[in-house]
Write a protein that holds these residues in place. Structure first.
Motif, PDB file in Angstrom:
ATOM      1  N   THR A 146       1.129  -1.425  -0.097  1.00  0.00           N
ATOM      2  CA  THR A 146       0.139  -0.158   0.290  1.00  0.00           C
ATOM      3  C   THR A 146       0.787   1.156   0.276  1.00  0.00           C
ATOM      4  OG1 THR A 146      -1.799  -0.870   0.786  1.00  0.00           O
ATOM      5  CG2 THR A 146      -1.780   1.141   1.503  1.00  0.00           C
ATOM      6  N   TYR A 148       3.749   1.302  -0.809  1.00  0.00           N
ATOM      7  CA  TYR A 148       4.585   1.689  -2.626  1.00  0.00           C
ATOM      8  C   TYR A 148       3.427   2.178  -3.774  1.00  0.00           C
ATOM      9  CZ  TYR A 148       8.433  -2.013  -0.101  1.00  0.00           C
ATOM     10  OH  TYR A 148       9.342  -2.448   0.446  1.00  0.00           O
ATOM     11  N   ALA A 149       2.704   1.541  -3.351  1.00  0.00           N
ATOM     12  CA  ALA A 149       1.604   2.285  -4.822  1.00  0.00           C
ATOM     13  C   ALA A 149       1.712   3.568  -4.170  1.00  0.00           C
ATOM     14  CB  ALA A 149       0.527   1.636  -4.734  1.00  0.00           C
ATOM     15  N   LEU A 150       1.839   4.123  -2.922  1.00  0.00           N
ATOM     16  CA  LEU A 150       0.727   5.729  -3.023  1.00  0.00           C
ATOM     17  C   LEU A 150       2.380   6.428  -3.275  1.00  0.00           C
ATOM     18  CD1 LEU A 150      -0.780   6.774   0.155  1.00  0.00           C
ATOM     19  CD2 LEU A 150       1.048   7.965  -0.228  1.00  0.00           C
ATOM     20  N   ASN A 152       4.463   5.712  -5.086  1.00  0.00           N
ATOM     21  CA  ASN A 152       5.191   5.698  -6.478  1.00  0.00           C
ATOM     22  C   ASN A 152       4.161   6.518  -7.642  1.00  0.00           C
ATOM     23  OD1 ASN A 152       6.619   4.038  -8.958  1.00  0.00           O
ATOM     24  ND2 ASN A 152       4.219   4.332 -10.004  1.00  0.00           N
ATOM     25  N   GLU A 153       2.699   6.427  -7.226  1.00  0.00           N
ATOM     26  CA  GLU A 153       2.378   7.938  -7.074  1.00  0.00           C
ATOM     27  C   GLU A 153       2.570   9.104  -7.132  1.00  0.00           C
ATOM     28  OE1 GLU A 153      -0.452   9.903 -10.053  1.00  0.00           O
ATOM     29  OE2 GLU A 153      -0.315   7.264  -9.415  1.00  0.00           O
ATOM     30  N   ARG A 154       2.863   9.519  -5.882  1.00  0.00           N
ATOM     31  CA  ARG A 154       3.420  10.148  -5.229  1.00  0.00           C
ATOM     32  C   ARG A 154       4.493  10.871  -6.501  1.00  0.00           C
ATOM     33  NH1 ARG A 154       2.284  15.382  -1.652  1.00  0.00           N
ATOM     34  NH2 ARG A 154       3.893  16.114  -1.351  1.00  0.00           N
ATOM     35  N   ARG A 156       5.776  10.857  -9.055  1.00  0.00           N
ATOM     36  CA  ARG A 156       5.225  10.321 -10.724  1.00  0.00           C
ATOM     37  C   ARG A 156       6.934  11.752 -11.271  1.00  0.00           C
ATOM     38  NH1 ARG A 156       3.012   6.027 -13.188  1.00  0.00           N
ATOM     39  NH2 ARG A 156       1.783   5.194 -11.268  1.00  0.00           N
ATOM     40  N   ASP A 157       5.920  13.089 -10.059  1.00  0.00           N
ATOM     41  CA  ASP A 157       6.362  13.942 -10.777  1.00  0.00           C
ATOM     42  C   ASP A 157       7.420  15.036  -9.749  1.00  0.00           C
ATOM     43  OD1 ASP A 157       4.309  14.825  -9.886  1.00  0.00           O
ATOM     44  OD2 ASP A 157       3.380  15.799 -10.713  1.00  0.00           O
ATOM     45  N   TYR A 189       6.901  -0.507 -10.480  1.00  0.00           N
ATOM     46  CA  TYR A 189       6.869   1.182  -9.576  1.00  0.00           C
ATOM     47  C   TYR A 189       8.242   1.920 -10.233  1.00  0.00           C
ATOM     48  CZ  TYR A 189       2.915  -0.536  -6.827  1.00  0.00           C
ATOM     49  OH  TYR A 189       2.002  -0.386  -6.431  1.00  0.00           O
ATOM     50  N   ALA A 191       8.734   5.159 -11.032  1.00  0.00           N
ATOM     51  CA  ALA A 191       8.946   6.380  -9.921  1.00  0.00           C
ATOM     52  C   ALA A 191      10.103   6.001  -8.494  1.00  0.00           C
ATOM     53  CB  ALA A 191       7.902   6.967 -10.047  1.00  0.00           C
TER      54      ALA A 191
END
Length: 228
Positions: A146, A148-150, A152-154, A156-157, A189, A191
């Motif tokens: 959980t 890691y997924a959060l 990775n999205e954070r 991205r940029d 993942y 990012a």
């Protein structure tokens, strides 16, 4: 054992005593901040030998490290040490922004890495050495998935987790190092994996990490090749 970093030009003279062990993620967190800010310190190795062990026990009966002593003042916990040196040495590079809202965000993400990455990772280690017993660690691996997924999205940029390199990244570096060793970050993942690589390459953390290398055989789950 002692370590020091050259003080930045114009900084006041100060030598902090840091009671620590190089392999501890929280000690690495504190040392990364000290190296990042160029603050001189003396590392008092906590490997069970005297006199450091006796001094530490007298200073901090709780027994958790790192602990720092600055001009006679006891400062405990890695985040507390970083907050302390940031207040003492507020000049560049700042690890906590001067803007209150930006500072709140940095502190929030610092807690994320300690609570939602380090905590489940440590449970997996405790299970491996028999200090805890549960379902074999499935819930802690799920907790890391959980996080890691959060993350990775954070990421991205972003280059760093909250603005410029700071307190939260000092926490992220060792926590993601050991988390990936304990439960690998998925290859998809990209990012998050790139962020972890940037953290490991940051000179301040790379120095703390190099000082921990002789102790890798202590890691109960095994230190995987090529993930450091």
């Amino acid at each position: 054992m002692s370590s020091s970093a050259d003080e930045r030009k114009g900084s006041a003279t100060m030598t902090i005593q840091l009671y620590a062990h190089p392999f501890s993620s929280y000690c690495q967190k504190a040392k990364t901040a000290l190296y990042e800010k160029g603050i001189a310190f003396e590392e008092k190795m906590l490997d069970g030998s005297e006199p450091n062990a006796g001094e530490f026990a007298a200073l901090w009966p709780v027994g958790k490290f790192p602990v720092a002593v600055d001009d006679g003042q006891l400062v405990f916990e890695a985040t507390g040490i970083i907050e302390h040196v940031e207040a003492r040495f507020p000049d560049a590079p700042r690890l906590i922004p001067a803007d209150p809202l930006a500072a709140a965000e940095v502190r929030m993400w610092d807690r994320f890495f300690d609570n939602y990455v380090a905590y489940p990772q440590q449970r997996l280690v405790y299970i491996a050495i028999g200090r805890e017993h549960d379902d074999g660690g499935d819930r802690w691996r799920a907790a890391l998935d959980t996080a890691y997924a959060l993350l990775n999205e954070r990421m991205r940029d972003r280059e760093w987790v909250a603005g410029d390199f700071g307190l939260a990244d000092c926490s992220a570096a060792p926590q993601l190092l050991y988390a990936d060793w304990s439960h690998a970050i998925p290859e998809t993942y990209a990012a998050l994996r790139a962020y972890r690589a940037r953290l490991l390459a940051r000179p301040s953390y790379a120095r703390a990490l190099d000082e921990a290398r002789p102790y890798r055989h202590f890691f109960p789950l095994g230190a995987p090749e090529g993930r450091d």
